[in-house]
Enzyme design. Structure first.
Site, PDB file in Angstrom:
ATOM      1  N   GLU A 441      56.286  47.782  85.761  1.00  0.00           N
ATOM      2  CA  GLU A 441      55.027  48.161  86.415  1.00  0.00           C
ATOM      3  C   GLU A 441      54.243  46.948  86.920  1.00  0.00           C
ATOM      4  O   GLU A 441      53.811  46.909  88.069  1.00  0.00           O
ATOM      5  CB  GLU A 441      54.159  48.976  85.445  1.00  0.00           C
ATOM      6  CG  GLU A 441      54.786  50.276  84.968  1.00  0.00           C
ATOM      7  CD  GLU A 441      55.059  51.275  86.081  1.00  0.00           C
ATOM      8  OE1 GLU A 441      54.499  51.125  87.192  1.00  0.00           O
ATOM      9  OE2 GLU A 441      55.841  52.208  85.849  1.00  0.00           O
ATOM     10  N   HIS A 445      56.555  46.561  90.469  1.00  0.00           N
ATOM     11  CA  HIS A 445      55.742  47.168  91.529  1.00  0.00           C
ATOM     12  C   HIS A 445      54.587  46.261  91.959  1.00  0.00           C
ATOM     13  O   HIS A 445      54.076  46.385  93.078  1.00  0.00           O
ATOM     14  CB  HIS A 445      55.189  48.513  91.061  1.00  0.00           C
ATOM     15  CG  HIS A 445      56.218  49.574  90.885  1.00  0.00           C
ATOM     16  ND1 HIS A 445      57.182  49.834  91.830  1.00  0.00           N
ATOM     17  CD2 HIS A 445      56.441  50.458  89.864  1.00  0.00           C
ATOM     18  CE1 HIS A 445      57.956  50.818  91.406  1.00  0.00           C
ATOM     19  NE2 HIS A 445      57.537  51.217  90.231  1.00  0.00           N
ATOM     20  N   GLU A 497      61.931  51.630  93.287  1.00  0.00           N
ATOM     21  CA  GLU A 497      62.196  51.761  91.847  1.00  0.00           C
ATOM     22  C   GLU A 497      63.307  50.813  91.421  1.00  0.00           C
ATOM     23  O   GLU A 497      63.272  50.241  90.322  1.00  0.00           O
ATOM     24  CB  GLU A 497      62.557  53.204  91.499  1.00  0.00           C
ATOM     25  CG  GLU A 497      61.438  54.213  91.701  1.00  0.00           C
ATOM     26  CD  GLU A 497      60.167  53.865  90.940  1.00  0.00           C
ATOM     27  OE1 GLU A 497      60.248  53.189  89.895  1.00  0.00           O
ATOM     28  OE2 GLU A 497      59.074  54.258  91.398  1.00  0.00           O
TER      29      GLU A 497
END
Length: 725
Positions: A441, A445, A497
């Protein structure tokens, strides 16, 4: 409707025993002040006000099935045992009742009749005759039968035509984001139209009229219709007012929550959210996200909107979701330390600084104890917002959902590993996954730069910068109005992802990273926690074959497509790093832990650099070719898929707590339920306004799709044969 054989049907039958886990948040709730409980309660109510949006986005029939199940299980005032006594005394076998309970738990756990992880339809194990007997025995049988008949549920509950087995577009599946006559060319044309108008598709659906013109529906409480526009010879009408009642209800609860907000950031955020849901303007949602990012370290954390595009076959339309949670301060302290050192770890990623953000904006990274997450499938972690421009200017937030991560069922069966690796996996899965989620995360990302051209022609990267892969000048980037999603479309989610997963496995072997989570690494060998994380990844890469459809050569789940790509990268690396041992009915993964650091990490790093560079430069042709190359499934792996499918296990669903308040000035209380299928059903029955739902079961989408339903020409005899198998 024709099924090849009973074995094919078995793949779509709901699990005989649905695993259920409880999202326990009682201790965190009790630590809240009265004001914080009120805030949480109204945000919780806002979530559930949007429940029917999710149902309608999953499938046309899901709202009617939802109402039918609520009506059955709520028919004795929510006392499931009383309902069971009534229907069994009327002659329904206990086994048939049990099969309906399992179906209802799976349905509520996925917010619809398609699995949230994999997008395949699941059908009841009970027969139509058994369900009809249950309906006939219930109080309010006439009303329930009307729902069942008028929505064609005798067919829709069990039917498995080729176009219904999975979510998809055109001949590849079904999607209620689009009318049944929409093809990919239609979606592409309207996508070009929205891009030209700088109109975000996140909160839209697309339908075609009989004359070939299009209706672009935008979710909004305030209905209005713009004048029809001509675009490339087609007429397109933009209509605001989709999900009108739900959007109005969500906005009203957000207004109520605003009275209990802790600060101006929260008040401004809620005001912008409410305006977005009333007007349908995505720029207002972006404004809400800016205030959300500024609201650092709140005791009660929340987010709401049309967010993730995983379930849109085209990859640009968002599913409605809303969560409310409380901060886990102990676990959050670990993440705060990781954030403190984020720039240090970003510099260790395998790309030069020009491909990283010019300025790292320190994000909020907290561990949350979820009270309620209204969505078709709960994630383990979140990095939001998804808007590239907001991330670039204001940063982002990361959250790890701690009570989701800790909820693995004790009876977990670990397949495809050696006995030694299986023992380590069972022991260290939780701490390894905690590290992976944090890296995925925050540094996955949260990393990487988007090369962008502004309206004045200026760019945010050096014109003389060379492409790290081709060694030539950079010749592609994002033009004004273009985004990662709008360029890479359905590949944007699995590729992103994959990039984030690669960051996790690349950095998890770092002794510095492991030390932040309390895992001290000795010597030069890979730490057990890091090795377990690699085991998790390669096993997930093999299990990903569950989510691949050989007939259409399509992947049905973004994260699993990503993990399959990583599996193939590691197999390609060779040198004995990873091998597969196939037996008659099993596959065993052999990962050489002595070569993870020397062979595995460099291989992942090289792949990760390409993923990041292709994303940064909007290089759609090269990125698509590379990713499709790694995720195309060879005949060898199609054969392995048969073994994987034979060892498939049902995915757990979650029982979530609800909040209750007897009156507007009464204390807010937390209501918990047992971690059983019955407990999950009760949480929906007790938390949903049963009577209003049953009164409005003729949802407005049926007329739009009714022609397509009739055109499919249901073979009722074949359906009956299927139901009685």
């Amino acid at each position: 409707l024709v099924m090849a054989d009973k074995n094919e049907l078995d793949a779509f039958l709901v699990a005989e025993e649905q695993p259920v886990a409880l999202l326990d948040c009682a201790q965190a709730f009790e630590k809240l002040t009265s004001q914080e409980k009120q805030y949480l309660h109204h945000m919780n109510e806002a979530s559930w006000a949007g429940a029917r949006v999710v149902l309608q986005q999953v499938s046309v029939e899901s709202p009617a099935i939802f109402d039918l199940l609520l009506g059955i299980f709520g028919s004795e005032g929510g006392d499931l045992e009383a309902v069971k006594r009534r229907v069994t005394s009327a002659g329904v076998a206990e086994e048939a009742w049990g099969r309906l309970v399992q179906y209802a738990a799976c349905f509520f756990g996925n917010m619809g009749n398609y699995l949230s992880f994999g997008d395949t339809k699941f059908v009841p194990r009970c027969t139509a005759a058994e369900l009809e007997a249950v309906i006939a025995a219930c109080d309010g049988a006439d009303r329930l039968r009307a729902i069942y008949d008028e929505h064609g549920l005798q067919a829709k509950l069990w039917s498995l035509s080729a176009g219904e087995r999975a979510l998809g577009l055109g001949a590849e599946g079904t999607s209620s984001y689009y009318s049944a006559d929409i093809e990919e060319s239609d979606v592409q044309l309207v996508h070009e139209f929205t891009t030209s108008r700088k109109l975000s598709p996140y909160n839209t659906r697309l339908f075609k009229r009989s004359d070939g013109s299009y209706r672009l529906l935008i979710a909004a409480a305030e209905a209005r219709v713009e004048d029809a526009a001509e675009f490339k010879g087609k007429k397109i009408t933009v209509e605001y007012g989709d999900f009108q009642a739900e959007m109005a209800a969500v906005a009203a609860e957000l207004d109520a929550a605003g009275r209990y907000a802790a600060n101006d950031n929260q008040r401004n955020m809620l005001a912008a959210y409410a305006a977005h849901f009333r007007k349908g303007d995505v720029d207002l949602h972006k404004e809400a996200q800016r205030h959300w990012i500024k609201d650092s370290g709140p005791v009660v954390e929340t987010n709401v909107g049309f967010v993730e595009s995983y379930r849109d076959p085209f990859g640009v339309r968002g599913e409605f979701e809303s969560f409310v949670a409380m901060v886990d301060k102990v676990v959050s302290a670990k993440f705060s330390t990781l954030v403190d050192k984020a720039e240090h770890f970003l510099a260790q990623l395998p790309w030069e600084s020009a491909f990283e953000k010019d300025k790292f904006t320190r994000p909020d990274f907290t561990a949350l104890c979820v009270c309620n997450f209204l969505t078709s499938g709960l994630p383990a972690g979140i990095n939001l917002p998804n808007y590239d421009d907001v991330k670039a200017s204001h940063g982002f937030k990361n959250v790890s959902l701690s009570n989701v991560l800790s909820s693995s069922p004790p009876s977990l069966k670990v397949t495809f590993l050696t006995p030694e690796d299986e023992a380590l996996y069972k022991e260290l899965q939780a701490p390894a996954f905690e590290v992976q989620v944090a890296l995925h995360e925050l540094l996955g990302h949260g990393s990487g730069k988007i090369f962008r051209e502004e309206e004045d022609g200026s760019v945010n990267f050096p014109r003389d910068l060379l492409h790290p892969v081709t060694k030539a000048a950079i010749d592609s980037w994002y033009k004004p109005g273009e985004t990662w999603d709008s360029k890479f479309l359905s590949l944007s989610s699995p590729m992103e992802e994959c990039r984030a997963e690669c960051v996790g496995v690349y950095l998890c072997a770092s002794k510095e990273v492991l030390a932040l989570f309390g895992h001290e690494a000795d010597g030069e060998n890979i730490h057990d926690v890091a090795y377990t994380n690699w085991l998790i990844m390669v096993r997930a890469g093999l299990r990903a074959l569950e989510f691949y459809t050989p007939e259409t050569k399509k992947w049905r789940q973004a994260h699993m497509q990503a993990r399959y790509a990583i599996l193939q990268v590691l197999l390609e690396a060779g040198q004995g790093l990873l091998s597969l041992e196939k037996t008659e009915d099993d596959v065993i993964l052999h990962l050489d832990r002595s070569k993870v650091l020397s062979v595995g990490v460099p291989a992942v790093g090289a792949f990760l650099e390409k993923l990041n560079v292709y994303k940064a430069t909007a290089d759609v042709p090269a990125g698509t070719a590379m990713f499709n190359g790694y995720t195309s499934v060879s005949e060898e792996f199609v054969e392995l898929r048969n073994i994987v499918m034979g060892r498939k296990q049902p995915r757990q669903v979650f029982v979530q707590c609800r909040t209750a308040q007897a009156s507007s000035d009464a204390d807010v209380t937390l209501v918990s339920y047992d971690a059983t299928p019955e407990g999950l059903i009760s949480s929906f029955v007790e938390g949903s306004p049963l009577e209003p739902l049953l009164q409005q079961y003729r949802h407005r989408d049926v007329p739009i799709h009714a022609i397509a339903f009739a055109a499919l020409g249901w073979n009722r005899r074949a359906i009956w044969q299927l139901q009685t198998m």
